[in-house]
Write a protein that holds these residues in place. Structure first.
Motif, PDB file in Angstrom:
ATOM      1  N   VAL A  38       3.896   6.069  -5.332  1.00  0.00           N
ATOM      2  CA  VAL A  38       3.934   6.211  -6.793  1.00  0.00           C
ATOM      3  C   VAL A  38       2.804   7.124  -7.273  1.00  0.00           C
ATOM      4  O   VAL A  38       3.018   8.060  -8.054  1.00  0.00           O
ATOM      5  CB  VAL A  38       3.859   4.820  -7.468  1.00  0.00           C
ATOM      6  CG1 VAL A  38       3.595   4.939  -8.959  1.00  0.00           C
ATOM      7  CG2 VAL A  38       5.145   4.050  -7.208  1.00  0.00           C
ATOM      8  N   GLU A  39       1.618   6.896  -6.729  1.00  0.00           N
ATOM      9  CA  GLU A  39       0.468   7.715  -7.148  1.00  0.00           C
ATOM     10  C   GLU A  39       0.710   9.199  -6.806  1.00  0.00           C
ATOM     11  O   GLU A  39       0.436  10.096  -7.613  1.00  0.00           O
ATOM     12  CB  GLU A  39      -0.768   7.181  -6.407  1.00  0.00           C
ATOM     13  CG  GLU A  39      -2.063   7.899  -6.774  1.00  0.00           C
ATOM     14  CD  GLU A  39      -3.113   7.743  -5.668  1.00  0.00           C
ATOM     15  OE1 GLU A  39      -3.278   6.625  -5.161  1.00  0.00           O
ATOM     16  OE2 GLU A  39      -3.726   8.775  -5.312  1.00  0.00           O
ATOM     17  N   SER A  40       1.258   9.445  -5.621  1.00  0.00           N
ATOM     18  CA  SER A  40       1.467  10.834  -5.190  1.00  0.00           C
ATOM     19  C   SER A  40       2.554  11.511  -6.014  1.00  0.00           C
ATOM     20  O   SER A  40       2.443  12.691  -6.363  1.00  0.00           O
ATOM     21  CB  SER A  40       1.846  10.877  -3.712  1.00  0.00           C
ATOM     22  OG  SER A  40       0.885  10.199  -2.966  1.00  0.00           O
ATOM     23  N   VAL A  41       3.627  10.781  -6.305  1.00  0.00           N
ATOM     24  CA  VAL A  41       4.695  11.373  -7.119  1.00  0.00           C
ATOM     25  C   VAL A  41       4.145  11.708  -8.510  1.00  0.00           C
ATOM     26  O   VAL A  41       4.413  12.791  -9.047  1.00  0.00           O
ATOM     27  CB  VAL A  41       5.928  10.444  -7.190  1.00  0.00           C
ATOM     28  CG1 VAL A  41       6.912  10.931  -8.248  1.00  0.00           C
ATOM     29  CG2 VAL A  41       6.617  10.368  -5.831  1.00  0.00           C
ATOM     30  N   GLU A  56      13.218   3.154  -6.877  1.00  0.00           N
ATOM     31  CA  GLU A  56      13.156   2.857  -8.310  1.00  0.00           C
ATOM     32  C   GLU A  56      11.757   3.213  -8.860  1.00  0.00           C
ATOM     33  O   GLU A  56      11.622   3.857  -9.906  1.00  0.00           O
ATOM     34  CB  GLU A  56      13.479   1.371  -8.541  1.00  0.00           C
ATOM     35  CG  GLU A  56      13.366   0.907  -9.993  1.00  0.00           C
ATOM     36  CD  GLU A  56      14.370   1.581 -10.951  1.00  0.00           C
ATOM     37  OE1 GLU A  56      15.383   2.143 -10.477  1.00  0.00           O
ATOM     38  OE2 GLU A  56      14.112   1.568 -12.173  1.00  0.00           O
ATOM     39  N   ALA A  57      10.739   2.838  -8.091  1.00  0.00           N
ATOM     40  CA  ALA A  57       9.363   3.079  -8.566  1.00  0.00           C
ATOM     41  C   ALA A  57       9.053   4.571  -8.632  1.00  0.00           C
ATOM     42  O   ALA A  57       8.403   5.038  -9.574  1.00  0.00           O
ATOM     43  CB  ALA A  57       8.382   2.366  -7.643  1.00  0.00           C
ATOM     44  N   VAL A  58       9.521   5.351  -7.641  1.00  0.00           N
ATOM     45  CA  VAL A  58       9.182   6.783  -7.674  1.00  0.00           C
ATOM     46  C   VAL A  58      10.000   7.534  -8.729  1.00  0.00           C
ATOM     47  O   VAL A  58       9.534   8.535  -9.274  1.00  0.00           O
ATOM     48  CB  VAL A  58       9.267   7.472  -6.278  1.00  0.00           C
ATOM     49  CG1 VAL A  58       8.233   6.903  -5.320  1.00  0.00           C
ATOM     50  CG2 VAL A  58      10.650   7.444  -5.687  1.00  0.00           C
ATOM     51  N   ILE A  59      11.198   7.038  -9.046  1.00  0.00           N
ATOM     52  CA  ILE A  59      11.950   7.663 -10.158  1.00  0.00           C
ATOM     53  C   ILE A  59      11.125   7.484 -11.428  1.00  0.00           C
ATOM     54  O   ILE A  59      10.910   8.423 -12.191  1.00  0.00           O
ATOM     55  CB  ILE A  59      13.343   7.021 -10.362  1.00  0.00           C
ATOM     56  CG1 ILE A  59      14.265   7.279  -9.170  1.00  0.00           C
ATOM     57  CG2 ILE A  59      13.997   7.572 -11.639  1.00  0.00           C
ATOM     58  CD1 ILE A  59      15.611   6.564  -9.260  1.00  0.00           C
ATOM     59  N   GLN A  82       0.841  -1.219   0.000  1.00  0.00           N
ATOM     60  CA  GLN A  82       0.000   0.000   0.000  1.00  0.00           C
ATOM     61  C   GLN A  82       0.866   1.255   0.000  1.00  0.00           C
ATOM     62  O   GLN A  82       0.564   2.242  -0.669  1.00  0.00           O
ATOM     63  CB  GLN A  82      -0.914   0.007   1.233  1.00  0.00           C
ATOM     64  CG  GLN A  82      -2.020  -1.020   1.164  1.00  0.00           C
ATOM     65  CD  GLN A  82      -2.703  -1.196   2.520  1.00  0.00           C
ATOM     66  OE1 GLN A  82      -2.048  -1.274   3.565  1.00  0.00           O
ATOM     67  NE2 GLN A  82      -4.027  -1.273   2.494  1.00  0.00           N
ATOM     68  N   MET A  83       1.940   1.200   0.789  1.00  0.00           N
ATOM     69  CA  MET A  83       2.857   2.353   0.854  1.00  0.00           C
ATOM     70  C   MET A  83       3.430   2.651  -0.527  1.00  0.00           C
ATOM     71  O   MET A  83       3.444   3.795  -0.992  1.00  0.00           O
ATOM     72  CB  MET A  83       3.980   2.034   1.871  1.00  0.00           C
ATOM     73  CG  MET A  83       4.993   3.122   2.097  1.00  0.00           C
ATOM     74  SD  MET A  83       6.279   3.108   0.851  1.00  0.00           S
ATOM     75  CE  MET A  83       6.810   4.775   0.877  1.00  0.00           C
ATOM     76  N   CYS A 138      15.074   0.570  -1.832  1.00  0.00           N
ATOM     77  CA  CYS A 138      15.533   0.550  -3.237  1.00  0.00           C
ATOM     78  C   CYS A 138      14.334   0.359  -4.169  1.00  0.00           C
ATOM     79  O   CYS A 138      14.222   1.031  -5.191  1.00  0.00           O
ATOM     80  CB  CYS A 138      16.530  -0.590  -3.478  1.00  0.00           C
ATOM     81  SG  CYS A 138      18.108  -0.321  -2.685  1.00  0.00           S
ATOM     82  N   GLN A 139      13.449  -0.542  -3.788  1.00  0.00           N
ATOM     83  CA  GLN A 139      12.260  -0.814  -4.617  1.00  0.00           C
ATOM     84  C   GLN A 139      11.388   0.446  -4.722  1.00  0.00           C
ATOM     85  O   GLN A 139      10.943   0.826  -5.816  1.00  0.00           O
ATOM     86  CB  GLN A 139      11.481  -1.946  -3.941  1.00  0.00           C
ATOM     87  CG  GLN A 139      10.425  -2.569  -4.797  1.00  0.00           C
ATOM     88  CD  GLN A 139       9.542  -3.526  -3.968  1.00  0.00           C
ATOM     89  OE1 GLN A 139       9.901  -3.938  -2.857  1.00  0.00           O
ATOM     90  NE2 GLN A 139       8.398  -3.869  -4.526  1.00  0.00           N
ATOM     91  N   VAL A 140      11.190   1.126  -3.579  1.00  0.00           N
ATOM     92  CA  VAL A 140      10.372   2.350  -3.576  1.00  0.00           C
ATOM     93  C   VAL A 140      11.060   3.426  -4.423  1.00  0.00           C
ATOM     94  O   VAL A 140      10.422   4.090  -5.255  1.00  0.00           O
ATOM     95  CB  VAL A 140      10.151   2.851  -2.123  1.00  0.00           C
ATOM     96  CG1 VAL A 140       9.486   4.220  -2.118  1.00  0.00           C
ATOM     97  CG2 VAL A 140       9.326   1.851  -1.332  1.00  0.00           C
TER      98      VAL A 140
END
Ligand code: KIV
Ligand code: ZN
Length: 514
Positions: free
Chosen positions: A125-128, A158-161, A119-120, A154-156
């Motif tokens: 990702v949605e907020s970025v 990569e996803a937000v980039i 969920q985090m 690292c996973q977070v």
């Protein structure tokens, strides 16, 4: 040195620094500090947390609308209403940055956010993506990153980039990390985030174990290229990484740190003084770089060495941080022009009206004091910085005190257009003066803090008084300087009472607009 080796200095004195208990600043003070941060040439100013209150929103907007030559950031949680408020406040800025944060540690996820990792990640990702639709300058902070599972961070990241974040911040929110460990974590991130080249890696360290600066330096040596910091290390609990310490460590040790900053270090000391004055948070004398003793040499052996060769005991030149202690400034015959020059060399710029007031105060003090030092001039400048519309003005003060005398004070004030006077007795002359002022102004405030210090040495030194008062849950500081310490105390108390009136007006205005 390539672009890659330039450290981005992200100053958060106005946001995290202001979260320091009792360190609140009003809109003018924040603006003034932002102007100083531009002179210091920091790269990013985090001006506040716009959704937090209408006052915060206004401060961020005021800075974004009017300050140029620096990026202005506003903080937002991963909520649309936070991001909307941040963008609304920032949008007229030259290069506005939305700074989003969401915790990644299991402790925060379980107890604070009541979310699981999946969920985090989705919310981040949605907020970025939502923020990136407003601006391409988006920072994402993984709150409590240093206590998080590193592979999850690292996973977070990569996803937000991929969602549009251009700066990834790895905070040591609780000040828990140790330098070697923290450096290794930063290096791990660089090696395990496939798209890391598309973003700047940042750190934000708290000082709970006294390691915020050490951790930030370790992070730089392991690939971080943005450091979040505050002037004087101000901030939540034990504070944040001190800007002046990181910058001067980088400058002093090029042999160990192959990086640079764009900071004009000569503005460090005036900015430190400004922050301490407007927040009412004194700098501890032994504080590195900006403490009163940071360049004082007490022992005979050290003094002897210094006289023979400064570098025997000094690793930095005090002039490099803008410290000109002990410099004799002009005397009572000096002109307005020479004074203006001196003020500018000290890193301040004043309007003509401010210069006129400072000039006449300078003449008054120079008249009674044999020698005027930079510190004397600075005290006058600080009075000017804290100046606020004055409902209460000191007209005259007379005191009687001594070993066999009941301390008595007679105070004459101008309250709006009325002149009033009152006499009072007290435990000492300052107590008597404060009682007379309290009687005349009708204040119900409680004195929380009182300190008096001497600006320079000698019995003719100016006294500098700092007070903190509380009324109806609001806290303000006041400052006053004068060769007569009782007058300095009266000025400080009145300054605080005037600031309390201002704060009450601001608070009720912001409650109405809520
Ligand atoms: O300490 C912290 O984690 C923060 C974030 C909002 C960056 O201040
Ligand atoms: Zn913080």
């Amino acid at each position: 040195m390539s672009e890659k080796d330039r450290i981005i200095i992200f100053d958060t004195t106005l946001r995290d620094g202001e979260q320091s208990p009792g360190a609140s600043m009003n809109i003018q003070e924040k603006y003034r500090l932002a102007q100083n941060l531009v002179k210091l040439q920091v790269d990013v100013i985090e001006a506040g947390f716009p959704v937090a209150s209408p006052g915060d929103f206004e401060c961020v907007k005021n800075i974004a609308d009017n300050i140029r030559g620096v990026q202005v950031a506003g903080l937002a949680r991963c909520h649309r209403k936070d991001i909307d408020a941040a963008w609304e406040a920032l949008k007229k800025g030259a290069n506005p940055r939305i700074h989003l944060f969401l915790a990644t540690s299991d402790i925060h996820l379980k107890y604070k956010l009541k979310m699981d990792r999946e969920q985090m990640l989705a919310l981040a990702v949605e907020s970025v993506k939502y923020a990136a639709a407003f601006t391409s300058n988006v920072e994402f902070s993984a709150e409590d990153a240093s206590r998080s599972d590193l592979d999850f961070v690292c996973q977070v990241f990569e996803a937000v980039i991929r969602a549009g974040a251009t700066t990834l911040n790895f905070p040591d929110t609780t000040g828990y990390a140790l330098p070697d460990e923290f450096g290794r974590k930063i290096s791990y991130l660089s090696d395990h985030i496939p798209s890391i080249d598309r973003a700047v890696l940042s750190v934000h360290c708290h000082n709970d174990l006294g390691l915020a600066v050490a951790n930030s330096l370790a992070a730089i040596n392991n690939g971080a290229r943005q450091v979040e910091c505050t002037i004087n290390g101000l901030g939540e609990r034990a504070g944040n990484t001190a800007l002046e310490e990181v910058v001067m460590a980088i400058r002093t040790r090029p042999d160990q740190m192959a990086v640079s900053t764009g900071v004009v270090t000569e503005h460090i000391y005036p900015t430190s003084r400004l922050v301490s004055t407007i927040t009412g948070m004194p700098v501890q004398p032994n504080k590195a770089i900006v403490g009163a003793n940071a360049f004082a040499h007490e022992s005979g052996i050290h003094q002897d060495g210094m006289l023979k060769e400064r570098t025997t005991y000094e690793i930095m030149n005090p002039a490099d941080i803008g410290l000109s202690k002990g410099n004799l400034v002009l005397g009572k015959h000096s002109g307005r022009h020479a004074l203006k020059d001196r003020i500018e060399t000290m890193g301040y710029s004043l309007t003509d009206e401010q210069l006129n007031r400072v000039f006449s105060r300078f003449k008054e003090v120079a008249d009674v004091k044999k020698e005027m030092f930079d510190e004397d001039l600075e005290a006058i400048l600080m009075d000017e910085v804290l100046r606020i519309a004055e409902k209460f003005q000191l007209q005259t003060l007379g005191v009687m005190s001594g070993s066999r005398v009941m301390p008595t004070a007679g105070v004459r004030l101008k309250i709006d257009d009325r002149e009033v006077e009152q006499a009072a007795i007290g435990i000492g002359p300052i107590d008597a003066t404060f009682r007379a002022i309290a009687e005349l102004t009708g204040t119900t405030s409680k004195l929380l803090y009182f300190s008096v210090s001497s600006i320079t040495g000698g019995t003719d030194a100016q006294g500098e008084v700092m007070v903190r008062i509380e009324e109806d849950g609001l806290v303000v500081i006041g400052q006053g300087a004068d060769p007569d310490i009782i007058t300095a105390a009266a000025k400080a108390y009145l300054n605080a009472l005037n600031r309390m009136i201002y704060l009450k007006k601001e608070t009720s205005r912001s409650q109405k607009s809520n």
